[in-house]
Structures are given as structure tokens and as C-alpha cells.
Design an enzyme around this catalytic site. Structure first.
Site, PDB file in Angstrom:
ATOM      1  N   LEU A  47       0.844  -1.217   0.000  1.00 44.04           N
ATOM      2  CA  LEU A  47       0.000   0.000   0.000  1.00 44.04           C
ATOM      3  C   LEU A  47       0.867   1.250   0.000  1.00 44.04           C
ATOM      4  CD1 LEU A  47       0.052   1.632   2.939  1.00 44.04           C
ATOM      5  CD2 LEU A  47      -1.276  -0.335   3.663  1.00 44.04           C
ATOM      6  N   PHE A  80       5.177  14.205   4.014  1.00 44.82           N
ATOM      7  CA  PHE A  80       6.052  13.774   2.917  1.00 44.82           C
ATOM      8  C   PHE A  80       5.299  13.677   1.601  1.00 44.82           C
ATOM      9  CE2 PHE A  80       4.563   9.445   3.707  1.00 44.82           C
ATOM     10  CZ  PHE A  80       4.713   8.802   2.489  1.00 44.82           C
ATOM     11  N   CYS A 139       9.685   4.539   4.045  1.00 42.31           N
ATOM     12  CA  CYS A 139      10.087   3.256   3.437  1.00 42.31           C
ATOM     13  C   CYS A 139      11.180   3.335   2.375  1.00 42.31           C
ATOM     14  CB  CYS A 139       8.859   2.575   2.856  1.00 42.31           C
ATOM     15  SG  CYS A 139       7.746   1.975   4.135  1.00 42.31           S
ATOM     16  N   PHE A 145      12.716   0.079  -7.215  1.00 44.50           N
ATOM     17  CA  PHE A 145      12.322   0.471  -8.575  1.00 44.50           C
ATOM     18  C   PHE A 145      11.476   1.751  -8.555  1.00 44.50           C
ATOM     19  CE2 PHE A 145      13.029  -2.719 -12.053  1.00 44.50           C
ATOM     20  CZ  PHE A 145      13.970  -3.473 -11.392  1.00 44.50           C
TER      21      PHE A 145
HETATM   22  N1  LIG Z   1       3.923   2.803   6.567  1.00 44.76           N
HETATM   23  C1  LIG Z   1       3.752   2.224   5.390  1.00 44.76           C
HETATM   24  O1  LIG Z   1       3.127   2.778   4.488  1.00 44.76           O
HETATM   25  C2  LIG Z   1       4.304   0.848   5.111  1.00 44.76           C
HETATM   26  C3  LIG Z   1       4.038   0.256   3.866  1.00 44.76           C
HETATM   27  C4  LIG Z   1       4.558  -0.998   3.599  1.00 44.76           C
HETATM   28  C5  LIG Z   1       5.341  -1.621   4.542  1.00 44.76           C
HETATM   29  N2  LIG Z   1       5.600  -1.015   5.731  1.00 44.76           N
HETATM   30  C6  LIG Z   1       6.438  -1.734   6.709  1.00 44.76           C
HETATM   31  O2  LIG Z   1       5.652  -2.048   7.837  1.00 44.76           O
HETATM   32  C7  LIG Z   1       6.459  -2.009   9.005  1.00 44.76           C
HETATM   33  C8  LIG Z   1       5.830  -1.097  10.033  1.00 44.76           C
HETATM   34  O3  LIG Z   1       5.749   0.217   9.481  1.00 44.76           O
HETATM   35  P1  LIG Z   1       4.912   1.370  10.179  1.00 44.76           P
HETATM   36  O4  LIG Z   1       4.989   2.542   9.287  1.00 44.76           O
HETATM   37  O5  LIG Z   1       3.570   0.840  10.579  1.00 44.76           O
HETATM   38  O6  LIG Z   1       5.796   1.576  11.501  1.00 44.76           O
HETATM   39  P2  LIG Z   1       5.400   2.325  12.876  1.00 44.76           P
HETATM   40  O7  LIG Z   1       6.693   2.644  13.529  1.00 44.76           O
HETATM   41  O8  LIG Z   1       4.429   3.407  12.581  1.00 44.76           O
HETATM   42  O9  LIG Z   1       4.605   1.233  13.731  1.00 44.76           O
HETATM   43  C9  LIG Z   1       5.218   0.111  14.315  1.00 44.76           C
HETATM   44  C10 LIG Z   1       4.488  -0.203  15.620  1.00 44.76           C
HETATM   45  O10 LIG Z   1       5.040  -1.425  16.162  1.00 44.76           O
HETATM   46  C11 LIG Z   1       4.978  -1.315  17.580  1.00 44.76           C
HETATM   47  N3  LIG Z   1       5.881  -2.286  18.204  1.00 44.76           N
HETATM   48  C12 LIG Z   1       7.239  -2.264  18.224  1.00 44.76           C
HETATM   49  N4  LIG Z   1       7.707  -3.345  18.876  1.00 44.76           N
HETATM   50  C13 LIG Z   1       6.636  -4.061  19.271  1.00 44.76           C
HETATM   51  C14 LIG Z   1       6.477  -5.280  19.984  1.00 44.76           C
HETATM   52  N5  LIG Z   1       7.541  -5.967  20.400  1.00 44.76           N
HETATM   53  N6  LIG Z   1       5.239  -5.737  20.245  1.00 44.76           N
HETATM   54  C15 LIG Z   1       4.157  -5.038  19.813  1.00 44.76           C
HETATM   55  N7  LIG Z   1       4.239  -3.872  19.114  1.00 44.76           N
HETATM   56  C16 LIG Z   1       5.466  -3.395  18.851  1.00 44.76           C
HETATM   57  C17 LIG Z   1       5.378   0.111  17.839  1.00 44.76           C
HETATM   58  O11 LIG Z   1       4.965   0.518  19.136  1.00 44.76           O
HETATM   59  C18 LIG Z   1       4.651   0.854  16.706  1.00 44.76           C
HETATM   60  O12 LIG Z   1       3.393   1.330  17.126  1.00 44.76           O
HETATM   61  C19 LIG Z   1       7.853  -1.585   8.555  1.00 44.76           C
HETATM   62  O13 LIG Z   1       8.632  -2.732   8.331  1.00 44.76           O
HETATM   63  C20 LIG Z   1       7.574  -0.900   7.230  1.00 44.76           C
HETATM   64  O14 LIG Z   1       8.681  -0.946   6.372  1.00 44.76           O
HETATM   65  C21 LIG Z   1       5.079   0.190   6.043  1.00 44.76           C
END
Ligand SMILES: NC(=O)c1ccc[n+]([C@@H]2O[C@H](COP(=O)([O-])OP(=O)(O)OC[C@H]3O[C@@H](n4cnc5c(N)ncnc54)[C@H](O)[C@@H]3O)[C@@H](O)[C@H]2O)c1
Length: 437
Positions: A143, A318, A256, A206
Site C-alpha cells: 500500500l 512527505f 520506506c 524500482f
Molecule cells: N507505513 C507504510 O506505508 C508501510 C508500507 C509498507 C510496509 N511497511 C512496513 O511495515 C512495518 C511497520 O511500518 P509502520 O509505518 O507501521 O511503523 P510504525 O513505527 O508506525 O509502527 C510500528 C508499531 O510497532 C509497535 N511495536 C514495536 N515493537 C513491538 C512489539 N515488540 N510488540 C508489539 N508492538 C510493537 C510500535 O509501538 C509501533 O506502534 C515496517 O517494516 C515498514 O517498512 C510500512
């Protein structure tokens, strides 16, 4: 997870997080993330098929499928600092599952991870299995923030990787069945684990590469008198290239792209592929160049000094339709201008003041930055306006009124090529954007 809860009425989804205030916000009227359409979905199924809790242990015990979706930031310490993914949160989750689970589980990597992370998760789980069986799947998320709900509702594809053993294939099928509730089966791709993990990093590399490519061309356009929108259109009509992601800008941001490319670069180095690493690192270097080049252009255009001048910044997220500021180009441009002793007044429709001040590392009593409630307040008495996020509402501003309230000559730097420059010039602005000679 909200989309699964919304679509799969016979499943129950519990989102757990160790951050109490985030969970409280998810359970409140004021969700912690601004994302068009998300409020309706969450509020429609919360308390029915969607639950938010900090009770991690119970959620693990009761789940058949566990998605690990924690943050995987760039490591800031030790080996691989500045490039490798920091996997400590992932490892903590794996250990927690191993400690708490009472029966067999399917564990899904939803976070973006380096290739072969599933192996580490599997080893931690198996070393503590006590007879329980764990299947690890990779199901990266594609997404885009700002259009997340539409992307989830109608994804180009869902990717699921798993072991190609009978047990692995059965686990893949269980997850396919969840998505197949609303995603056409032909859009659900299944692969081995490593292909799935690598595909997410490669897809982001990419996408970012296209932005850096058009931004590189934008610098050449400015030097030669070409027009980057015309060049982008001309190359994008080639069906092999396609029209999307060819808009020049002040540079990409978000949590990301940079993190995932750095991770890819680190992997390449780890596997002894320095040429491949250098190739992808160039995408990041070009993005850094573009952000600083834009700030330099502002300073040189304003008679080589912005010291004590009021600069109005419109947009800090962003990109539009999100309140996410992680790695936002606005942070870098503002910091460059603050280094030159500018006074900055910022307006963003969705980003709160505290978040902006934290992103800019400002001391509490630092008065060089003011965060304003609207664009008119931010631009009043300003020497220049900088557009840093392409929010639609900026297109509807009364620029005549804004111009008349500014210091002359009134400069406008459009880092998103959002506005009609000819119309701005007719009003009296000294307007410039990206990629026009
Ligand atoms: N944000 C995006 O659009 C997006 C899109 C694709 C992939 N991702 C991937 O998804 C992952 C998360 O991204 P995000 O933007 O949601 O990050 P984020 O930092 O906003 O959220 C991560 C959450 O995980 C929680 N957390 C950390 N350790 C924990 C644990 N041990 N137990 C329970 N909860 C815990 C944190 O408190 C936090 O609320 C990353 O790997 C990112 O690359 C994000």
C-alpha cells in the site's frame, strides 16, 4: 488489518501494540493516522471484527495467524549502522510468540524485511518449540500512504511467500483464503519465502529509482531550457516505460523508500556484490542531491541570503493526504534554510506543531520556526513561499491576496510543480519550480 476485519466478517482481528497511547488512540474518535477512508472502515468494524489492545500475550494465544508488523528502521548503531535494517523489534516479537504460544501458529512477516529474515524467525521459534509447529510466511505490504484504503481494497497484487513443503503450502493456502474473500485469485501471487522478501525491497527500489531518474533529468532541464513535465510526458507515452511516477519534485520522502534501499544496498554488500550496491545507492544520492539543490536554488535566487527573512513553508507531510512526516523532504529543506538563519513559518493541514518541532530538532524556546493555523497567516509579511507538499487545498488559495501581504519581490518556489506558474507571474510573483529552464 482493518481491511481484513472489514472484508472477512467471519474472522476476528486483534491489533496489539506495546504503545498504550497508540492503542488508546485507535480505540478513540481521533485515530492516530490520517488516511482517507480509514476512519469509516475502523469505526464500522471496531468492537465487532476489529479489536485494539495492549494485551499481547492473550492475542498471541488466541490467534491462528499472527502478523508481525512492527517497525524495521535503519540501524543507527554497530555493524551496518546507517544502512542495515534494525531487526531487534522483529526478534522480540518472535521470542514473545515462542514464549507465549500454546499451539501451532502461522506467523506472517508483514513488516518489510531483509531477505532470509524468515530463517532467523524460524530458528528462534523452532529452538523454543516444545512440540508446537510454526509456519513462517512472507506477505509484504504494497500500500501507499495517502491511498492506502483504495490500494488495500483493490490491490494490484497480494504476494505470499512460504516454504514449498506440504506444511508450507498449506499455510500459504490458509492466507490465500483470507485475501481471496475480496481479492481476485489471479491477483494473489505465491512464491518461495526469499522471492517474496526480496520483491518488496526490489519494488520500493524500482519506484524510488523512477523518482530519482526524473529528478536527475529535472536538473538537466533547468540547465538546458527543457521542461521536465514535457519530457516526462514524452517518455511516459512509451508503453514500455508508462506514465506513472514520472513527476519531478523536491525529492521523495516517507518511512520506506530510503530505509528499504539502504537495506538492499547493505544486503548486496553482505553478499559480495559491491557494483550492485553502488548502483542502488545512487538512487539515494540523487534524492539527497535534489533536496539540497532545491534549498540552494532558493538561497541563490533570494540574493544569496535568507538570513532574518521570513520564509513561508506550505506543506510538511512527505506527500498529500497523510500526516506522516518521516523522511519528508520538507525537513531537509527547512534545516538547510535554518542553517542560513532564515525565519520559517509553516502551515500543513494535517501535521501538528509538536511533530514539526520534533522533526526539526528545535529547542522549546527556538523562535526561528512558527507553525501557523492557515496559509494566509504563514505567508503574511513573508519574503518567499515554498510549496513542499502537494496538498490540493493549496491550489485553491487566493494568491493575489497572499501576494499583496508579502514583502517584495515576492518569491515563490514550487517544489511540487503544483501551481500554475504563468498565473502566479501575472500576479507579480517571482515564481519558479523544478525542472524548467
Ligand atoms: N507505513 C507504510 O506505508 C508501510 C508500507 C509498507 C510496509 N511497511 C512496513 O511495515 C512495518 C511497520 O511500518 P509502520 O509505518 O507501521 O511503523 P510504525 O513505527 O508506525 O509502527 C510500528 C508499531 O510497532 C509497535 N511495536 C514495536 N515493537 C513491538 C512489539 N515488540 N510488540 C508489539 N508492538 C510493537 C510500535 O509501538 C509501533 O506502534 C515496517 O517494516 C515498514 O517498512 C510500512
Amino acid at each position: 488489518m482493518a481491511m481484513i476485519a472489514h472484508k472477512c466478517k467471519d474472522h476476528s482481528v486483534t491489533v496489539v501494540d506495546i504503545n498504550q497511547s497508540r492503542i488508546d488512540a485507535w480505540n478513540s474518535d481521533e485515530l492516530p493516522i490520517f488516511e482517507p477512508g480509514l476512519d469509516e472502515i475502523v469505526k464500522g468494524c471496531r468492537g465487532k471484527t476489529l479489536f485494539f489492545s495492549t494485551d499481547v500475550d492473550t492475542a498471541i494465544r488466541e490467534a491462528d495467524i499472527i502478523f508481525i508488523s512492527v517497525n524495521t528502521p535503519t540501524k543507527t548503531y554497530g555493524v551496518g549502522a546507517g544502512r542495515a535494517a534494525d531487526l531487534r523489534y522483529i526478534e522480540k516479537c518472535a521470542r514473545k510468540i515462542a514464549q507465549v504460544a500454546e499451539d501451532d501458529k502461522i506467523v506472517v512477516e508483514k513488516s518489510t524485511l531483509p531477505v532470509r529474515t524468515a530463517e532467523s524467525i524460524k530458528r528462534i521459534l523452532e529452538a523454543n518449540s516444545n512440540g508446537r509447529k510454526f509456519q513462517i510466511l512472507s506477505n509484504p505490504e504494497f500500500l501507499a500512504e495517502g491511498t492506502a484504503v483504495a490500494d488495500l481494497e483493490n490491490p494490484d497484487r497480494v504476494l505470499i511467500g512460504g516454504d514449498q513443503t506440504p506444511e508450507g503450502l498449506a499455510a500459504i493456502q490458509a492466507l490465500v483464503d483470507v485475501y481471496a474473500t475480496w481479492v481476485p485469485r489471479e491477483n494473489i501471487l505465491t512464491t518461495n519465502l526469499w522471492s517474496s522478501e526480496l520483491s518488496k525491497l526490489a519494488a520500493n527500489a524500482f519506484l524510488a529509482q523512477r523518482i530519482s531518474s526524473i529528478n536527475a533529468i529535472s536538473a538537466l532541464c533547468e540547465a538546458t531550457g527543457a521542461h521536465v513535465d514535457e519530457v516526462g510526458h514524452a517518455i511516459g507515452t512509451d508503453s514500455r516505460i508508462g506514465p506513472k511516477f514520472l513527476k519531478a519534485s523536491v525529492g521523495f520522502g516517507g518511512s520506506c523508500f530510503q530505509k528499504d534501499i539502504l537495506n538492499l544496498v547493505y544486503l548486496c554488500e553482505h553478499f559480495g556484490l559491491p557494483e550492485v550496491a553502488a548502483y542502488w545507492n545512487g538512487v539515494i544520492e540523487m534524492n539527497d542531491y535534489q533536496k539540497h539543490r532545491f534549498a540552494r536554488h532558493i538561497i541563490s535566487t533570494m540574493f544569496n541570503t535568507v538570513s532574518d527573512k521570513k520564509i513561508a513553508v506550505l506543506g510538511f507531510a512527505f506527500k498529500k493526504d497523510t500526516n506522516d512526516t518521516r523522511e519528508s523532504a520538507a525537513i531537509y529543506v527547512c534545516k538547510d534554510l535554518l542553517d542560513e538563519q532564515a525565519n520559517i513559518s509553516i502551515y500543513d493541514p494535517k501535521v501538528p506543531e509538536a511533530q514539526i518541532r520534533r522533526d526539526l530538532d528545535l529547542a522549546e524556546d527556538d523562535s526561528s520556526v512558527t507553525v501557523c493555523a492557515d496559509a494566509y497567516e504563514a505567508t503574511k509579511d513573508a519574503h518567499a513561499i515554498i510549496i513542499l507538499t502537494e496538498w490540493d487545498e493549496f491550489k485553491a488559495l487566493d494568491f493575489k491576496k497572499i501576494h499583496d501581504s508579502m514583502n517584495m519581490p515576492a518569491f515563490l518556489f514550487d517544489g511540487r510543480n503544483l501551481l500554475d506558474r504563468a498565473a502566479l507571474r501575472a500576479i507579480g510573483f517571482e515564481a519558479s519550480g523544478i525542472g524548467r529552464g
